[in-house]
Design a protein around this motif. Structure first.
Motif, PDB file in Angstrom:
ATOM      1  N   HIS A  60       4.774   7.319  -2.295  1.00  0.00           N
ATOM      2  CA  HIS A  60       3.601   7.521  -1.549  1.00  0.00           C
ATOM      3  C   HIS A  60       2.862   7.320  -3.339  1.00  0.00           C
ATOM      4  N   VAL A  61       3.410   7.954  -4.212  1.00  0.00           N
ATOM      5  CA  VAL A  61       2.995   8.206  -5.540  1.00  0.00           C
ATOM      6  C   VAL A  61       2.361   7.301  -6.066  1.00  0.00           C
ATOM      7  N   VAL A  62       4.290   6.288  -6.146  1.00  0.00           N
ATOM      8  CA  VAL A  62       4.027   5.043  -6.768  1.00  0.00           C
ATOM      9  C   VAL A  62       3.216   4.073  -6.334  1.00  0.00           C
ATOM     10  N   GLY A  63       3.618   3.945  -4.515  1.00  0.00           N
ATOM     11  CA  GLY A  63       2.736   3.124  -4.105  1.00  0.00           C
ATOM     12  C   GLY A  63       1.620   2.767  -3.547  1.00  0.00           C
ATOM     13  N   PHE A  64       0.868   4.229  -3.786  1.00  0.00           N
ATOM     14  CA  PHE A  64      -0.584   4.160  -4.491  1.00  0.00           C
ATOM     15  C   PHE A  64      -0.912   3.354  -5.855  1.00  0.00           C
ATOM     16  N   LEU A  65      -0.529   4.063  -6.782  1.00  0.00           N
ATOM     17  CA  LEU A  65      -0.992   3.288  -8.014  1.00  0.00           C
ATOM     18  C   LEU A  65      -0.271   2.301  -7.948  1.00  0.00           C
ATOM     19  N   ALA A  66       0.477   1.673  -7.491  1.00  0.00           N
ATOM     20  CA  ALA A  66       0.842   0.372  -7.723  1.00  0.00           C
ATOM     21  C   ALA A  66      -0.864  -0.576  -6.607  1.00  0.00           C
ATOM     22  N   GLY A  67      -0.938   0.255  -5.036  1.00  0.00           N
ATOM     23  CA  GLY A  67      -1.765  -0.804  -4.694  1.00  0.00           C
ATOM     24  C   GLY A  67      -3.666  -0.039  -5.157  1.00  0.00           C
ATOM     25  N   MET A  68      -3.240   0.599  -6.463  1.00  0.00           N
ATOM     26  CA  MET A  68      -4.571   0.367  -6.760  1.00  0.00           C
ATOM     27  C   MET A  68      -4.974  -0.216  -7.737  1.00  0.00           C
TER      28      MET A  68
END
Length: 274
Positions: free
Chosen positions: A235-243
Motif C-alpha cells: 500500500h505504501v509503495v503503491g501510494f508513493l508511485a501514484g503521487m
C-alpha cells in the motif's frame, strides 16, 4: 479508521474504466474456487485445496518475482490421505507460470468479501476523478503501473516469502496517492466510528494523509496483529508511485468546487464581511 462514503468533486465524463475494473474484480471473485464455502462459513477441505491450487497458479509470490524460483511441487487441487491424515495433494505443476504476468492476475483476486468490498469502495469514490483527469487509456495504464510497483516493492522487502500476494489494494493505493496530489482540498464525506458512526466532511489531504500514515505504521509491524497477512508495504509503495506519476498533472488540474452549506456534518453559519 474512517470510512469514506462520497467525495464532493464532480466529474465531466463517465468513468468507464473505473466501472469496468470494479465489474472485473467482482466477476473474478464470484468465480474463485472455494467462494461458496467462504460465504457459508463452512469451507471444506476440498474447497480449501482447490483454492490453494488456484492461488498458487494465479497469485503473485515475492520469491518468484525477485528470484524467479518457481516451486517444483504445488497443490493440484485434489484431496489425498497420507500418514498424517487427509490433506491437499502436492504434485509438479501442470502449467507454466510467468511471475511477471502473475502480478496482473493477482490484482483481480481477493481473499474475502470485506477485502473485495473495501477495495471497490475506495476505487469507486476516488478512481472516477483520477480517470476524469487522466483520460480513460492513461488511467488504465496508470492503474496497472501502480499495481506492479506495489507488488514488486513489497517483494523487495519480502524477497524470500512464498506467501501468495493478492488484491487490488496496491493499484488502488496509487489512485489514492494521485488524488492527494491533484485534489488535496476536495471534501470527502466519511463515517467516523465513535460510539456511533458520525458523518463528517473532511478535506482529502486529511483523510488520505491519515490513511497513508496508518499504512506506513502498520507496515513496520507496529499497532496491528495481522501485519504478516496484510501487505501494508505494498500500500505504501503503491501510494508513493501514484503521487509521483500524478505530480506532472498537478499544474493543469482545476481545483474542486468550494464546499457550501454543510461543514463537518453541520450546516455552516453565514459569515459577515466588515
Amino acid at each position: 479508521m474512517v470510512i469514506p462514503v462520497h467525495d464532493v468533486n464532480p466529474v465531466r465524463r463517465t468513468p468507464w474504466v473505473t466501472y469496468a475494473l470494479i465489474a472485473a474484480n467482482v466477476f473474478v471473485f464470484l468465480f474463485m474456487p472455494g467462494l461458496s464455502g467462504s460465504v457459508a462459513g463452512d469451507s471444506s477441505l476440498a474447497q480449501s485445496c482447490h483454492l490453494h491450487a488456484f492461488l498458487e497458479h494465479y497469485a503473485a509470490v515475492p520469491r518468484e518475482l525477485i528470484h524467479h524460483q518457481l516451486p517444483q511441487l504445488v497443490p493440484n487441487g485434489e484431496v489425498g490421505t497420507g500418514a498424517h491424515g487427509a490433506g491437499c495433494v502436492i504434485a509438479p505443476p501442470g502449467y507454466d507460470k510467468s511471475p511477471v504476468a502473475s502480478v496482473f492476475t493477482a490484482m483481480f483476486l481477493h481473499g474475502g468479501w470485506l477485502h473485495l468490498l473495501g477495495n471497490m469502495l475506495f476505487l469507486l469514490i476516488f478512481g472516477n476523478n483520477i480517470e476524469d483527469r487522466m483520460g480513460h487509456v492513461r488511467f488504465a495504464l496508470f492503474y496497472v503501473v501502480c499495481g506492479y510497483a506495489a507488488a514488486y516493492g513489497f517483494a523487495l522487502f519480502n524477497a524470500d516469502s512464498s506467501a501468495p500476494l493478492i488484491g487490488a489494494s496496491g493499484a488502488i493505493a496509487g489512485v489514492l496517492g494521485a488524488y492527494l496530489v491533484l485534489y488535496p482540498k476536495a471534501r470527502v464525506w466519511v463515517l467516523v466510528p465513535f460510539l456511533v458512526f458520525l458523518p463528517l466532511r473532511l478535506p482529502a489531504w486529511l483523510v488520505l494523509g491519515f490513511w497513508f500514515v496508518l499504512q506506513a505504521v502498520y507496515s513496520s509491524g507496529e499497532g496491528v496483529s495481522d501485519a504478516g497477512t496484510v501487505a501494508y508495504a505494498a500500500h505504501v509503495v503503491g501510494f508513493l508511485a501514484g503521487m509521483l506519476l500524478a505530480w506532472p498533472l498537478k499544474p493543469g488540474t482545476p481545483p474542486p468546487p468550494e464546499p457550501g452549506g454543510l461543514l463537518f456534518g453541520r450546516r455552516a453559519r453565514p459569515r459577515h464581511s466588515w
